[in-house]
Design an enzyme around this catalytic site. Structure first.
Site, PDB file in Angstrom:
ATOM      1  N   PHE A 107       0.842  -1.179   0.000  1.00 59.65           N
ATOM      2  CA  PHE A 107       0.000   0.000   0.000  1.00 59.65           C
ATOM      3  C   PHE A 107       0.887   1.242   0.000  1.00 59.65           C
ATOM      4  O   PHE A 107       1.727   1.405   0.895  1.00 59.65           O
ATOM      5  CB  PHE A 107      -0.922   0.000   1.218  1.00 59.65           C
ATOM      6  N   ASP A 198       4.577  -4.175   4.213  1.00 58.74           N
ATOM      7  CA  ASP A 198       4.585  -2.734   4.422  1.00 58.74           C
ATOM      8  C   ASP A 198       5.526  -2.083   3.425  1.00 58.74           C
ATOM      9  O   ASP A 198       6.526  -2.694   2.991  1.00 58.74           O
ATOM     10  CB  ASP A 198       5.043  -2.395   5.841  1.00 58.74           C
ATOM     11  N   ILE A 199       5.263  -0.824   3.102  1.00 55.07           N
ATOM     12  CA  ILE A 199       6.056  -0.135   2.100  1.00 55.07           C
ATOM     13  C   ILE A 199       7.322   0.497   2.672  1.00 55.07           C
ATOM     14  O   ILE A 199       8.299   0.693   1.958  1.00 55.07           O
ATOM     15  CB  ILE A 199       5.201   0.944   1.402  1.00 55.07           C
ATOM     16  N   ASP A 200       7.344   0.812   3.981  1.00 57.48           N
ATOM     17  CA  ASP A 200       8.492   1.538   4.543  1.00 57.48           C
ATOM     18  C   ASP A 200       9.625   0.585   4.936  1.00 57.48           C
ATOM     19  O   ASP A 200      10.074   0.539   6.077  1.00 57.48           O
ATOM     20  CB  ASP A 200       8.076   2.412   5.723  1.00 57.48           C
ATOM     21  N   HIS A 220       8.453 -10.797  14.832  1.00 55.64           N
ATOM     22  CA  HIS A 220       8.749  -9.372  14.964  1.00 55.64           C
ATOM     23  C   HIS A 220      10.162  -9.187  15.502  1.00 55.64           C
ATOM     24  O   HIS A 220      10.522  -9.740  16.539  1.00 55.64           O
ATOM     25  CB  HIS A 220       7.735  -8.735  15.916  1.00 55.64           C
ATOM     26  N   GLU A 290      -2.424  -5.346  13.203  1.00 48.65           N
ATOM     27  CA  GLU A 290      -1.418  -6.303  13.683  1.00 48.65           C
ATOM     28  C   GLU A 290      -1.924  -7.083  14.891  1.00 48.65           C
ATOM     29  O   GLU A 290      -1.619  -8.274  15.037  1.00 48.65           O
ATOM     30  CB  GLU A 290      -0.123  -5.570  14.027  1.00 48.65           C
TER      31      GLU A 290
END
Length: 339
Positions: A107, A198-200, A220, A290
C-alpha cells in the site's frame, strides 16, 4: 537485633525490585545498551524428534540443527526459517517445478508513495523471488504517481486505486478489507501464493521460495527474544483481537505475512471482521490490524514462520544470530508522513 536485620533485608529487597523495574523500563523503551540484554534470554530448543521430521514442500529437507543458537521450530512442528537451515538452490528448483506465480502487495498511500515505493520495487526486482513469475500489486489513491520501474521477464506491475482514509490508523486497518476483495478478484486469479508487505522497508538480500507455505507469519524483530508475558498482545477483553494471559505463541509482525490465496482470504476475512466488530463498539486494538493478525495466528497456527532475518530493524543494531537480513526497515519519519 533480629528486627533490625529483617528491616535491612526488606530495604535490600525493595531496592532490588525498584532496580529491576527501572532496568525493565529502560529495556522496554528501546535504549540500545539495554536492548542487548535480551540476547541473554534463551529462545528455546527444538525437540530432537521434531527436528528429524522437519521438511518443506518448497525447500526439500531442512537443516534446523545447523543453527543451534536459535529456535528453528514451533511447538506445533512448523519450521522457523533461518539462514543456513535450507539450501537456496534446492528451494529454487522446487518452486520452478511447481510453475508458480507469486503476488506481492503493498500500500502506497499519501506521502509514503514518494518516500518509499520506488526503492521498494527496485530492490524487490533484485531480491524478491528471483527466477519466479511475480505480480506486484500497488494499492494507492494516486495511480498516476506510481514510478516507472524496469521489470524483468515474467514480472508485472498492477496498480489498484483505493480511497485514502482520514487517519493513518484507518489506512492500516482498511488494508485487510481491501486485500480480501483483491484476493477474491484479479489477484486471486493470477497468483498461487501472495505476500503482503509494508512499504516503509526495502530488500537487502535474497527473499526466495524458502519463504513460501500455505500460511506464513513473520517473527517481529523487536520482540522475538521476549518472554510471552511481555509480548504486546491486545489485552482489552472487549476487543475481538484480545488474547488472555497465557495465550499467544510468538508476536508476529504485520509488515510481512503471506500464504496461499485461500489461506489469505481466511486471514483477511478474520481481521476485517474483527476490526469492524471493534469499530462498531468504539474500540481500537493497541496495534490495530497487527493485533488482529496475532489473534488469527493464535487460533490458526501458521505453516511456516520466518525468522527476524527476513524483516530486520537496523535500529536494533547488529546481532550474531542475524546473518543475512532480507528486508530492512526504513527510518520511521512519522511526523513527516502521517500528518
Amino acid at each position: 537485633m533480629a528486627l533490625e536485620g529483617l528491616r535491612a533485608w526488606k530495604r535490600i529487597f525493595w531496592r532490588q525490585i525498584l532496580l529491576a523495574l527501572g532496568l525493565l523500563g529502560l529495556f522496554l523503551c528501546g535504549l540500545p545498551k539495554f536492548r542487548h540484554l535480551e540476547t541473554f534470554i534463551p529462545m528455546g530448543v527444538c525437540p530432537s524428534a521434531t527436528v528429524s521430521l522437519l521438511r518443506d514442500n518448497f525447500t526439500g529437507a531442512l537443516h534446523p540443527w545447523a543453527r543451534p543458537e536459535v529456535l528453528t521450530c514451533t511447538p506445533w512442528g512448523a519450521p522457523i526459517i533461518w539462514d543456513g537451515t535450507f539450501d537456496p538452490d534446492v528451494a529454487q528448483q522446487e518452486a520452478s517445478q511447481q510453475n508458480l506465480t507469486i503476488g506481492l502487495t503493498v500500500f502506497a498511500v499519501g506521502r509514503y508513495l514518494e518516500k518509499y515505493l520506488e526503492r521498494f520495487l527496485e530492490t524487490a526486482e533484485q531480491h524478491f523471488m528471483v527466477g519466479q513469475r511475480v505480480v506486484y500489486y500497488v494499492f494507492t489513491e494516486r495511480p498516476g504517481a506510481v514510478p516507472r520501474v524496469a521489470l524483468g521477464p515474467d514480472r508485472r506491475l498492477r496498480v489498484e486505486r483505493v480511497v485514502r482514509e482520514r487517519r493513518w490508523q484507518d489506512v492500516s486497518m482498511a488494508r485487510m478489507r481491501t486485500l480480501h476483495a483483491a484476493l477474491g478478484g484479479w489477484l486471486g486469479r493470477e497468483a498461487h501464493f501472495v505476500f503482503c508487505m509494508d512499504i516503509d522497508q526495502h530488500f537487502s538480500g535474497a527473499f526466495g521460495p524458502e519463504a513460501l507455505a500455505e500460511s506464513v507469519a513473520q517473527l517481529h524483530s523487536w520482540h522475538y527474544h521476549w518472554p510471552r508475558w511481555l509480548l504486546p498482545f491486545e489485552r482489552d477483553a472487549r476487543s475481538a483481537a484480545a488474547l488472555t494471559r497465557g495465550e499467544g505463541d510468538f508476536y508476529y509482525h504485520a509488515a510481512v505475512f503471506g500464504g496461499s490465496v485461500a489461506a489469505l482470504r481466511g486471514l483477511t476475512a478474520h481481521c476485517a471482521l474483527g476490526l469492524a466488530w471493534d469499530r462498531a463498539r468504539g474500540l481500537e486494538a493497541r496495534w490495530h490490524d497487527e493485533s488482529h493478525l496475532n489473534k488469527f495466528f493464535w487460533l490458526h497456527k501458521p505453516a511456516k514462520v520466518l525468522s527476524p532475518e527476513f524483516c530486520w530493524s537496523p535500529d536494533i543494531g547488529p546481532r550474531a544470530e542475524i546473518r543475512r537480513p532480507r528486508l530492512l526497515w526504513a527510518p520511521k519519519e512519522y511526523r513527516l508522513l502521517r500528518d
